[in-house]
Design a protein around this motif. Structure first.
Motif, PDB file in Angstrom:
ATOM      1  N   LYS A 120      10.778  -2.945  -7.783  1.00 27.99           N
ATOM      2  CA  LYS A 120      11.120  -4.378  -7.721  1.00 27.99           C
ATOM      3  C   LYS A 120      10.429  -5.034  -6.526  1.00 27.99           C
ATOM      4  O   LYS A 120       9.903  -6.139  -6.635  1.00 27.99           O
ATOM      5  CB  LYS A 120      12.630  -4.566  -7.639  1.00 27.99           C
ATOM      6  CG  LYS A 120      13.353  -4.143  -8.877  1.00 27.99           C
ATOM      7  CD  LYS A 120      14.022  -5.319  -9.491  1.00 27.99           C
ATOM      8  CE  LYS A 120      14.768  -4.895 -10.727  1.00 27.99           C
ATOM      9  NZ  LYS A 120      14.449  -5.730 -11.839  1.00 27.99           N
ATOM     10  N   VAL A 121      10.445  -4.357  -5.390  1.00 25.13           N
ATOM     11  CA  VAL A 121       9.738  -4.871  -4.209  1.00 25.13           C
ATOM     12  C   VAL A 121       8.242  -4.949  -4.511  1.00 25.13           C
ATOM     13  O   VAL A 121       7.577  -5.936  -4.183  1.00 25.13           O
ATOM     14  CB  VAL A 121      10.012  -4.005  -2.963  1.00 25.13           C
ATOM     15  CG1 VAL A 121       9.136  -4.429  -1.797  1.00 25.13           C
ATOM     16  CG2 VAL A 121      11.488  -4.065  -2.590  1.00 25.13           C
TER      17      VAL A 121
ATOM     18  N   GLU B   8       0.832  -1.201   0.000  1.00 25.82           N
ATOM     19  CA  GLU B   8       0.000   0.000   0.000  1.00 25.82           C
ATOM     20  C   GLU B   8       0.876   1.264   0.000  1.00 25.82           C
ATOM     21  O   GLU B   8       0.594   2.229  -0.716  1.00 25.82           O
ATOM     22  CB  GLU B   8      -0.911  -0.033   1.234  1.00 25.82           C
ATOM     23  CG  GLU B   8      -1.972   1.020   1.251  1.00 25.82           C
ATOM     24  CD  GLU B   8      -2.898   0.838   2.437  1.00 25.82           C
ATOM     25  OE1 GLU B   8      -2.418   0.942   3.593  1.00 25.82           O
ATOM     26  OE2 GLU B   8      -4.090   0.590   2.222  1.00 25.82           O
ATOM     27  N   HIS B   9       1.927   1.261   0.786  1.00 20.98           N
ATOM     28  CA  HIS B   9       2.841   2.405   0.825  1.00 20.98           C
ATOM     29  C   HIS B   9       3.519   2.605  -0.528  1.00 20.98           C
ATOM     30  O   HIS B   9       3.620   3.735  -1.024  1.00 20.98           O
ATOM     31  CB  HIS B   9       3.889   2.222   1.921  1.00 20.98           C
ATOM     32  CG  HIS B   9       4.948   3.269   1.909  1.00 20.98           C
ATOM     33  ND1 HIS B   9       4.716   4.573   2.294  1.00 20.98           N
ATOM     34  CD2 HIS B   9       6.243   3.223   1.521  1.00 20.98           C
ATOM     35  CE1 HIS B   9       5.821   5.274   2.148  1.00 20.98           C
ATOM     36  NE2 HIS B   9       6.768   4.481   1.682  1.00 20.98           N
ATOM     37  N   LEU B  10       3.969   1.508  -1.126  1.00 21.91           N
ATOM     38  CA  LEU B  10       4.627   1.615  -2.435  1.00 21.91           C
ATOM     39  C   LEU B  10       3.662   2.138  -3.490  1.00 21.91           C
ATOM     40  O   LEU B  10       4.047   2.938  -4.350  1.00 21.91           O
ATOM     41  CB  LEU B  10       5.219   0.263  -2.845  1.00 21.91           C
ATOM     42  CG  LEU B  10       6.399  -0.210  -1.997  1.00 21.91           C
ATOM     43  CD1 LEU B  10       6.792  -1.628  -2.375  1.00 21.91           C
ATOM     44  CD2 LEU B  10       7.575   0.743  -2.111  1.00 21.91           C
ATOM     45  N   ARG B  11       2.412   1.701  -3.430  1.00 18.07           N
ATOM     46  CA  ARG B  11       1.395   2.222  -4.367  1.00 18.07           C
ATOM     47  C   ARG B  11       1.227   3.730  -4.176  1.00 18.07           C
ATOM     48  O   ARG B  11       1.101   4.474  -5.150  1.00 18.07           O
ATOM     49  CB  ARG B  11       0.052   1.534  -4.141  1.00 18.07           C
ATOM     50  CG  ARG B  11      -0.106   0.251  -4.853  1.00 18.07           C
ATOM     51  CD  ARG B  11      -1.541  -0.253  -4.805  1.00 18.07           C
ATOM     52  NE  ARG B  11      -1.589  -1.593  -5.328  1.00 18.07           N
ATOM     53  CZ  ARG B  11      -1.965  -2.666  -4.638  1.00 18.07           C
ATOM     54  NH1 ARG B  11      -2.366  -2.564  -3.390  1.00 18.07           N
ATOM     55  NH2 ARG B  11      -1.956  -3.850  -5.199  1.00 18.07           N
TER      56      ARG B  11
ATOM     57  N   ASP C   8       5.856  -1.636 -13.874  1.00 16.88           N
ATOM     58  CA  ASP C   8       6.658  -1.151 -14.997  1.00 16.88           C
ATOM     59  C   ASP C   8       7.443   0.073 -14.526  1.00 16.88           C
ATOM     60  O   ASP C   8       6.995   1.203 -14.670  1.00 16.88           O
ATOM     61  CB  ASP C   8       5.750  -0.771 -16.175  1.00 16.88           C
ATOM     62  CG  ASP C   8       6.534  -0.216 -17.348  1.00 16.88           C
ATOM     63  OD1 ASP C   8       7.767  -0.422 -17.410  1.00 16.88           O
ATOM     64  OD2 ASP C   8       5.917   0.439 -18.204  1.00 16.88           O
ATOM     65  N   PRO C   9       8.638  -0.145 -13.926  1.00 15.93           N
ATOM     66  CA  PRO C   9       9.368   0.977 -13.343  1.00 15.93           C
ATOM     67  C   PRO C   9       9.773   2.029 -14.366  1.00 15.93           C
ATOM     68  O   PRO C   9       9.980   3.181 -14.025  1.00 15.93           O
ATOM     69  CB  PRO C   9      10.589   0.322 -12.716  1.00 15.93           C
ATOM     70  CG  PRO C   9      10.745  -0.972 -13.409  1.00 15.93           C
ATOM     71  CD  PRO C   9       9.346  -1.397 -13.816  1.00 15.93           C
TER      72      PRO C   9
ATOM     73  N   ARG D 258      11.410   4.643  -6.440  1.00 16.02           N
ATOM     74  CA  ARG D 258      12.703   4.257  -7.007  1.00 16.02           C
ATOM     75  C   ARG D 258      12.560   2.908  -7.697  1.00 16.02           C
ATOM     76  O   ARG D 258      11.617   2.172  -7.464  1.00 16.02           O
ATOM     77  CB  ARG D 258      13.735   4.157  -5.896  1.00 16.02           C
ATOM     78  CG  ARG D 258      14.037   5.487  -5.248  1.00 16.02           C
ATOM     79  CD  ARG D 258      15.144   5.326  -4.214  1.00 16.02           C
ATOM     80  NE  ARG D 258      15.518   6.604  -3.680  1.00 16.02           N
ATOM     81  CZ  ARG D 258      15.159   7.042  -2.479  1.00 16.02           C
ATOM     82  NH1 ARG D 258      14.429   6.280  -1.696  1.00 16.02           N
ATOM     83  NH2 ARG D 258      15.535   8.221  -2.060  1.00 16.02           N
ATOM     84  N   ARG D 259      13.537   2.601  -8.520  1.00 15.73           N
ATOM     85  CA  ARG D 259      13.500   1.321  -9.233  1.00 15.73           C
ATOM     86  C   ARG D 259      13.475   0.155  -8.247  1.00 15.73           C
ATOM     87  O   ARG D 259      12.766  -0.830  -8.451  1.00 15.73           O
ATOM     88  CB  ARG D 259      14.702   1.225 -10.166  1.00 15.73           C
ATOM     89  CG  ARG D 259      14.623   0.035 -11.077  1.00 15.73           C
ATOM     90  CD  ARG D 259      15.637   0.110 -12.174  1.00 15.73           C
ATOM     91  NE  ARG D 259      15.450  -1.028 -13.039  1.00 15.73           N
ATOM     92  CZ  ARG D 259      16.395  -1.555 -13.756  1.00 15.73           C
ATOM     93  NH1 ARG D 259      17.600  -1.042 -13.747  1.00 15.73           N
ATOM     94  NH2 ARG D 259      16.144  -2.591 -14.517  1.00 15.73           N
TER      95      ARG D 259
END
Length: 143
Positions: free
Chosen positions: A45-46, A21-24, A31-32, A40-41
């Protein structure tokens, strides 16, 4: 999840759902290179990894309901996070050092089954588990 449900800084153990949720919220995608976000890239990946786990099919409401309905089992915060992250569906997955140490001394067989039924009901399996339940079928298809 296990603490406050706000977006404030939080210390302690996070569930994979909370990390996803945080990464979203930072704009991470699978698709970085197509992302014009602050992610960040490495975060993408995470995100890719977590999108393949049960975190991708969970919701804040379901996890909260799971935590409320399983209070009587008196699991530690770390055990709750492990259950949420791994979504065990069989006693052998719950038993052991990793998820709930000495579960056989802490719950009866009926309680283990009742607990696992709540896991299955409220914490959907990871996307890859929702297909074939028999690993031998997957192995045969791969050959």
């Amino acid at each position: 999840m296990l603490g406050s449900c706000s977006k404030e800084k939080k210390s302690g153990i996070l569930t994979n759902f909370e990390v996803l949720e945080h990464l979203r919220s930072r704009g991470a995608t699978q698709d970085p290179f197509g992302s014009l976000s602050m992610a960040r890239r490495s975060e993408c990946k995470v995100f890719d990894y977590l999108a393949q786990t049960s975190a991708a099919t969970q919701s804040r409401e379901r996890i909260s309901e799971f935590l409320q309905r399983t209070e009587k089992y008196k699991l530690t915060s770390a055990e709750k996070v492990q259950v949420i992250n791994l979504s065990p569906s069989r006693p052998v997955e719950l038993d052991g050092v990793i998820i709930v140490p000495e579960v056989e001394n802490r719950m009866t067989d009926d309680e283990v089954n009742e607990f696992l039924n709540l896991v299955v009901e409220l914490l959907p399996p990871c996307p890859s588990k929702s297909g074939s339940e028999d690993p031998t079928e997957e192995d045969q298809e791969a050959q």
